[in-house]
Scaffold this motif. Structure first.
Motif, PDB file in Angstrom:
ATOM      1  N   ASN A 134      39.684   6.712  51.825  1.00  0.00           N
ATOM      2  CA  ASN A 134      38.741   7.524  52.593  1.00  0.00           C
ATOM      3  C   ASN A 134      39.106   9.000  52.582  1.00  0.00           C
ATOM      4  N   PHE A 138      37.228  12.042  50.539  1.00  0.00           N
ATOM      5  CA  PHE A 138      36.732  13.227  51.244  1.00  0.00           C
ATOM      6  C   PHE A 138      37.231  14.501  50.560  1.00  0.00           C
ATOM      7  N   LYS A 139      38.511  14.506  50.183  1.00  0.00           N
ATOM      8  CA  LYS A 139      39.082  15.693  49.536  1.00  0.00           C
ATOM      9  C   LYS A 139      38.455  15.943  48.172  1.00  0.00           C
ATOM     10  N   VAL A 141      35.472  14.882  47.026  1.00  0.00           N
ATOM     11  CA  VAL A 141      34.065  15.259  47.174  1.00  0.00           C
ATOM     12  C   VAL A 141      33.953  16.717  47.616  1.00  0.00           C
ATOM     13  N   SER A 142      34.786  17.092  48.593  1.00  0.00           N
ATOM     14  CA  SER A 142      34.741  18.468  49.103  1.00  0.00           C
ATOM     15  C   SER A 142      35.128  19.465  48.024  1.00  0.00           C
ATOM     16  N   PRO A 269      38.057  19.230  54.570  1.00  0.00           N
ATOM     17  CA  PRO A 269      38.971  18.210  55.117  1.00  0.00           C
ATOM     18  C   PRO A 269      40.160  18.821  55.870  1.00  0.00           C
ATOM     19  N   GLU A 282      34.100  10.869  60.888  1.00  0.00           N
ATOM     20  CA  GLU A 282      33.141  11.686  60.138  1.00  0.00           C
ATOM     21  C   GLU A 282      31.721  11.506  60.674  1.00  0.00           C
ATOM     22  N   SER A 330      29.680  19.023  53.692  1.00  0.00           N
ATOM     23  CA  SER A 330      30.830  18.291  53.146  1.00  0.00           C
ATOM     24  C   SER A 330      30.960  16.903  53.772  1.00  0.00           C
ATOM     25  N   TYR A 334      30.664  13.346  51.725  1.00  0.00           N
ATOM     26  CA  TYR A 334      31.687  12.302  51.803  1.00  0.00           C
ATOM     27  C   TYR A 334      31.078  10.978  52.252  1.00  0.00           C
TER      28      TYR A 334
END
Length: 400
Positions: A134, A138-139, A141-142, A269, A282, A330, A334
């Protein structure tokens, strides 16, 4: 997926994004300068955004059916076709004929952009392992989304600067040559990569069966519609017409805004961890940050009207908007990957970005109409209206 292949997909997406951002400013400023009205300018981008809707809903299906590399190659090739059509525009043609011609070229460009986006965004899911997936997702995608928007911002500046420096046709020639090199690079580096291919995919599968993804997608419609209401036509033409800014100055502001927005996205993130620690949800944050965005834009509209649309107030307010919007965007980017299954990633991502493109299409149309009828205040009012509904559906997602 081989990490080297992922890097090649990302590099191709970055390069494409640079030309796409430059093309947007080039078309907007050039056609405004030769006499197009705000509504006509919004129509230039109408088919671009509409084709984005169709491409996203079908692009995920095509990527799953034929492979991510095929959709990426096709996207780059179609962008070359679109730029070639724009290069061959003849200023002696009747304006109605020229308008239809450019709208068609922009439509092809819209297909190109979203084929490359579906390929790049879907590729992320295939490189994330199950361990700590997870936060790692997130990292990644961002980073991809933020870096893409930073490059798009540089493209905004590049398009307006080259228009001032060498003119419309020379600028297009440079971009066509660059994209030809990019297509050759992609064909060589990604010829053996196709992602997760499934030959027999029912077309009905392109519509998500997940209630959470459906709610998130509706929220995304209003989030990006809200941004494009002021972003596409309103602010650039306001700066050019009312404040007498040059092409380069307008392009520099738009570029700075997008670059700042992209940088904040890349660090989203870390910023959320700094604000809330490791134990934040999130889903909750998607709601809280959309509320902040709604309140912030409502205040900007009120203050702008009170202080006679002071240029410093507007610029500062829009950069604050960029910060809050970037965090919100963002989190959304995610969530779509976190909520989807790896085997269905291209389909769900395509459906989600179809919603994104729908918001941009509606925002684009409202941008030209509201600016021509009610000026900048009209754009800011409709932006706040859309953000209210974005917050409402984010609340439903939180409860879901």
């Amino acid at each position: 997926m081989d990490i080297k292949k992922y890097i090649a997909v990302t590099a191709s997406y970055w390069s494409f994004t640079l030309t796409d951002g430059a093309l947007r400013m080039l078309v907007l400023l050039y056609f405004h300068n030769i006499g197009y009205t705000p509504i006509q300018l919004s129509l230039l981008f109408m088919l671009y955004e509409f084709c984005g809707v169709i491409t996203n809903i079908t692009g995920g299906y095509l990527a799953k059916r034929f492979g991510l590399n095929k959709t990426l190659f096709t996207g780059i090739f179609l962008q070359i076709v679109a730029l070639t059509l724009l290069f061959n525009l003849n200023n002696t043609w009747p304006q109605l004929y020229s308008l239809v011609y450019v709208i068609i070229a922009q439509g092809i460009s819209g297909i190109a952009k979203d084929l490359t986006k579906v390929s790049a965004k879907s590729a992320i899911k295939t490189v994330v392992s199950d361990e700590n997936k997870n936060r790692r997702l997130f990292k990644l995608v961002s980073f991809l989304t933020g870096s893409k928007n930073t490059l798009k911002g540089i493209g905004f500046f590049l398009g307006s600067f080259l228009l001032s420096l060498v003119g419309y046709k020379v600028t297009l020639s440079i971009f066509i040559f660059f994209l030809l090199l990019l297509l050759i690079f992609s064909l060589i580096s990604l010829r053996n990569y196709s992602g997760i291919v499934k030959k027999k995919v029912k077309f009905s599968k392109i519509f998500s069966k997940s209630n959470s993804i459906n709610i998130l997608s509706v929220s995304r419609v209003f989030l990006f519609g809200a941004r494009d209401i002021w972003f596409v036509v309103g602010i650039p033409i306001y700066f050019y017409e009312k404040l007498d800014w040059s092409f380069t100055e307008v392009g520099s502001f738009m570029a700075s805004w997008i670059v700042f927005y992209g940088i904040v996205q890349s660090f989203a993130p870390k910023l959320l961890k700094m604000f809330y620690g490791d134990n934040f949800s999130e889903n909750d944050q998607a709601f809280f940050w959309s509320i902040k965005l709604f309140l912030m834009m409502s205040c900007l509209g009120f203050l702008s009207h009170t202080y006679d649309y002071n240029s410093y107030l507007i610029c500062i307010g829009l950069f604050i908007f960029a910060f809050v919007f970037a965090i919100n965007s963002s989190i959304h980017s995610y969530l779509i990957l976190a909520l989807t299954k790896k085997s269905d990633v291209t389909l769900d991502v395509g459906f989600y970005y179809m919603a994104n493109a729908t918001g941009r299409l509606v925002g684009c149309l409202i941008s030209g109409f509201s600016y021509q009828v009610a000026g900048l205040m009209g754009c800011l009012f409709f932006t706040s209206f859309f953000l209210f509904f974005c917050s409402l559906f984010s609340y439903f997602l939180k409860k879901n």
